[in-house]
Design a protein around this motif. Structure first.
Motif, PDB file in Angstrom:
ATOM      1  N   ASP A 172       0.830  -1.202   0.000  1.00 55.15           N
ATOM      2  CA  ASP A 172       0.000   0.000   0.000  1.00 55.15           C
ATOM      3  C   ASP A 172       0.870   1.260   0.000  1.00 55.15           C
ATOM      4  O   ASP A 172       1.864   1.331   0.719  1.00 55.15           O
ATOM      5  CB  ASP A 172      -0.888   0.043   1.250  1.00 55.15           C
ATOM      6  N   PRO A 184       1.421   5.130   0.980  1.00 51.94           N
ATOM      7  CA  PRO A 184       0.885   6.120   1.914  1.00 51.94           C
ATOM      8  C   PRO A 184       0.253   7.260   1.116  1.00 51.94           C
ATOM      9  O   PRO A 184       0.740   7.590   0.029  1.00 51.94           O
ATOM     10  CB  PRO A 184       2.136   6.605   2.656  1.00 51.94           C
ATOM     11  N   LEU A 219      -5.805   9.715   2.525  1.00 51.61           N
ATOM     12  CA  LEU A 219      -6.419   8.574   3.216  1.00 51.61           C
ATOM     13  C   LEU A 219      -5.977   8.478   4.677  1.00 51.61           C
ATOM     14  O   LEU A 219      -6.576   7.733   5.457  1.00 51.61           O
ATOM     15  CB  LEU A 219      -6.036   7.257   2.511  1.00 51.61           C
ATOM     16  N   ASN A 266      -3.308   7.034   5.851  1.00 51.05           N
ATOM     17  CA  ASN A 266      -3.035   5.595   6.034  1.00 51.05           C
ATOM     18  C   ASN A 266      -1.554   5.263   6.239  1.00 51.05           C
ATOM     19  O   ASN A 266      -1.141   4.128   5.985  1.00 51.05           O
ATOM     20  CB  ASN A 266      -3.546   4.828   4.806  1.00 51.05           C
ATOM     21  N   GLU A 267      -0.756   6.256   6.646  1.00 55.10           N
ATOM     22  CA  GLU A 267       0.695   6.005   6.683  1.00 55.10           C
ATOM     23  C   GLU A 267       1.071   4.876   7.630  1.00 55.10           C
ATOM     24  O   GLU A 267       1.907   4.022   7.293  1.00 55.10           O
ATOM     25  CB  GLU A 267       1.447   7.277   7.060  1.00 55.10           C
ATOM     26  N   ASP A 268       0.461   4.860   8.821  1.00 52.20           N
ATOM     27  CA  ASP A 268       0.846   3.825   9.795  1.00 52.20           C
ATOM     28  C   ASP A 268       0.457   2.441   9.288  1.00 52.20           C
ATOM     29  O   ASP A 268       1.217   1.482   9.409  1.00 52.20           O
ATOM     30  CB  ASP A 268       0.207   4.102  11.163  1.00 52.20           C
ATOM     31  N   GLN A 269      -0.731   2.379   8.681  1.00 51.04           N
ATOM     32  CA  GLN A 269      -1.179   1.088   8.157  1.00 51.04           C
ATOM     33  C   GLN A 269      -0.270   0.645   6.997  1.00 51.04           C
ATOM     34  O   GLN A 269       0.113  -0.529   6.898  1.00 51.04           O
ATOM     35  CB  GLN A 269      -2.639   1.209   7.714  1.00 51.04           C
ATOM     36  N   ALA A 270       0.124   1.603   6.135  1.00 45.89           N
ATOM     37  CA  ALA A 270       1.014   1.272   5.012  1.00 45.89           C
ATOM     38  C   ALA A 270       2.363   0.774   5.537  1.00 45.89           C
ATOM     39  O   ALA A 270       2.932  -0.192   5.000  1.00 45.89           O
ATOM     40  CB  ALA A 270       1.202   2.495   4.114  1.00 45.89           C
ATOM     41  N   THR A 320       1.991  -2.828   6.930  1.00 42.49           N
ATOM     42  CA  THR A 320       1.939  -3.851   5.871  1.00 42.49           C
ATOM     43  C   THR A 320       3.342  -4.130   5.339  1.00 42.49           C
ATOM     44  O   THR A 320       3.727  -5.283   5.110  1.00 42.49           O
ATOM     45  CB  THR A 320       1.068  -3.362   4.682  1.00 42.49           C
ATOM     46  N   HIS A 363       2.881  11.971   0.667  1.00 38.50           N
ATOM     47  CA  HIS A 363       3.027  11.435   2.020  1.00 38.50           C
ATOM     48  C   HIS A 363       4.020  12.307   2.776  1.00 38.50           C
ATOM     49  O   HIS A 363       4.624  13.229   2.213  1.00 38.50           O
ATOM     50  CB  HIS A 363       3.474   9.964   1.985  1.00 38.50           C
TER      51      HIS A 363
END
Ligand code: PLP
Length: 438
Positions: free
Chosen positions: A184, A186, A190, A192-196, A199, A229
């Protein structure tokens, strides 16, 4: 003035008959014939009919100081009179040595060696090969996989396409490509950096023994639609790659040379020492200010040392006929002269003028996710029709503006020639174009 008539000027017709244009379905090109250009001056391109267009995308992001810039012209001309070209195997010359020294110095010596190619894609090929071969020379032949970010773009030769995730360029060639891992990307839109990162961490945990490198376009994924990002993501990425013994390749082909406000986008991470820099840093596009093709791969001492041997097969034998071309290197040195003379501060000022001028448009209800890094700005138009990019481009041309949206994302990456009146004119023209189309 009607810049948009479809009566083809002679040059466009001849071009369609004989020139296979890039990034173009030729069967459809008749509906959008190429702009027949006669000359460029400053931010303006002039067509054969005398109409002018403000090059708001720096001709595919290469132009830094305007077309036919006097300083670059003088540097190239002087070099043309001394040594236009010589092979770089077994020979060397002042322009290439100075350029390598100056670029390495700009990383504080963290990156210590420069390899040269011609285009962005050839720099990506060099980095992929050097990364794999360095591990191989260290006895870690299994480390041959590459990790790329979703939506990322690294060029269109087969190696570069293998780490590119843009279907329209990639899919037809998929059977020919190396298998890479996609993770993913970042995206500030979204959050979503921590989630990216999580992963990616999981992939590195599982696969590090089989991975050579992770590739990233620092701060802005250009062709993905100016997906941005934070520098923090990059610092974390560096930390993860170091922890798992995987190279990090920073592809600054689009975002280097001041586009994000600093010469290297990576500098936004405020690296405290060599360990905070990527293992490879790639430049092209703006490095010659949009005058001549050149690309550079900067790599660490550790990578270089992995090739140090009496055995030729352990060496990096990659070459191109025009590797380190003196004319292109002279142009690049002239670009660095500008940065040595305070170009970053001028970019910061110009970024501010653009920010102020575009503030009203950023609040327009049709516009979503206005975003900016340095003099690069973008916004989305979620409600736009499917053929928005084409319509916006053509409408902009009637307003003396050269812009090519990516899908429903409008972006500007102008040369560093912004003044408050130009910023205001750009904002007015982009708004008027939007009114024409949406
Ligand atoms: C991030 C990035 N990498 C690589 C490339 C490929 O460069 P070139 O088109 O010069 O081969 C591009 C081109 O847009 C790019 O944006």
């Amino acid at each position: 003035m009607n810049n948009n008539n479809l009566i083809w000027p002679e040059l466009a017709a001849r071009s369609l008959a004989r020139v296979w244009h890039p990034c173009t379905q030729m069967a459809r090109a008749a509906r959008r014939p190429p702009l027949p250009l006669a000359r460029g001056e400053g931010p303006w391109l002039f067509d054969t009919e005398g109409h002018r267009y403000f090059d708001a995308i720096s001709s595919w992001w290469v132009n830094l100081f305007g077309h036919s810039d006097e300083g670059l012209r003088a540097a190239i001309t002087a070099q043309l009179h001394t040594l236009p070209h010589a092979m770089l195997a077994g020979c060397t010359h002042e322009p290439v040595v100075r350029l390598a020294e100056r670029l390495c110095a700009r990383t504080g010596g963290a990156l210590a060696h420069a390899s040269f190619g011609s285009d962005g894609a050839s720099a990506v090929e060099i980095a992929l090969k050097q990364s794999f071969h360095a591990w191989r020379n260290l006895g870690l032949e299994g480390k041959r996989g590459f990790v790329a970010l979703r939506g990322g773009y690294h060029g269109e030769t087969l190696g570069a396409l293998s780490v590119t995730d843009v279907a329209i360029f990639r899919d037809a060639y998929d059977p020919l490509l190396m298998r890479s891992h996609l993770v993913d990307a970042p995206d500030t839109r979204l959050g979503n950096e921590d989630q990216a990162l999580a992963t990616l961490a999981a992939l590195l945990e599982r696969e590090a023994d089989r991975l050579a490198a992770v590739l990233v376009e620092p701060l802005v994924q250009g062709a993905a639609g100016m997906v941005m990002h934070s520098p923090r993501y990059l610092s974390e990425l560096r930390r993860l790659c170091s922890a798992h013994g995987v190279h990090l390749i920073a592809d600054e082909i689009a975002v280097g040379c001041g586009r994000t406000g600093r010469f290297f986008a990576w500098s936004h991470t405020e690296p405290a020492g060599p360990a905070d820099w990527p293992d490879f840093l790639l430049l092209s596009k703006g490095i010659t200010g949009g005058t001549l093709p050149l690309s550079v791969v900067l790599s660490t001492e550790a990578v270089f040392q992995a090739f140090w041997s009496d055995d030729p097969t352990r060496g990096f034998l990659h070459s191109h006929s025009y590797t380190g071309n003196p004319l292109a290197c002279a142009a690049a040195n002239a670009v660095l002269d500008r940065f040595d003379a305070g170009q970053e501060a001028r970019c910061a000022e110009q970024a501010r003028w653009l920010d102020e001028a575009f503030a009203p448009l950023a609040r327009d209800p049709r516009v979503a996710h206005p975003r900016q890094r340095g003099t690069l700005l973008a916004f989305d138009v979620p409600g736009a029709p499917a053929d928005f990019a084409e319509r916006f481009h053509l409408a902009a041309r009637t307003r003396e503006l050269l812009i090519r949206p990516i899908g429903r994302t409008v972006y500007l990456m102008p040369p560093y020639l912004i003044t408050p009146p130009i910023a205001a004119w750009l904002a007015d023209s982009v708004t008027a174009t939007l009114n024409d189309v949406v």
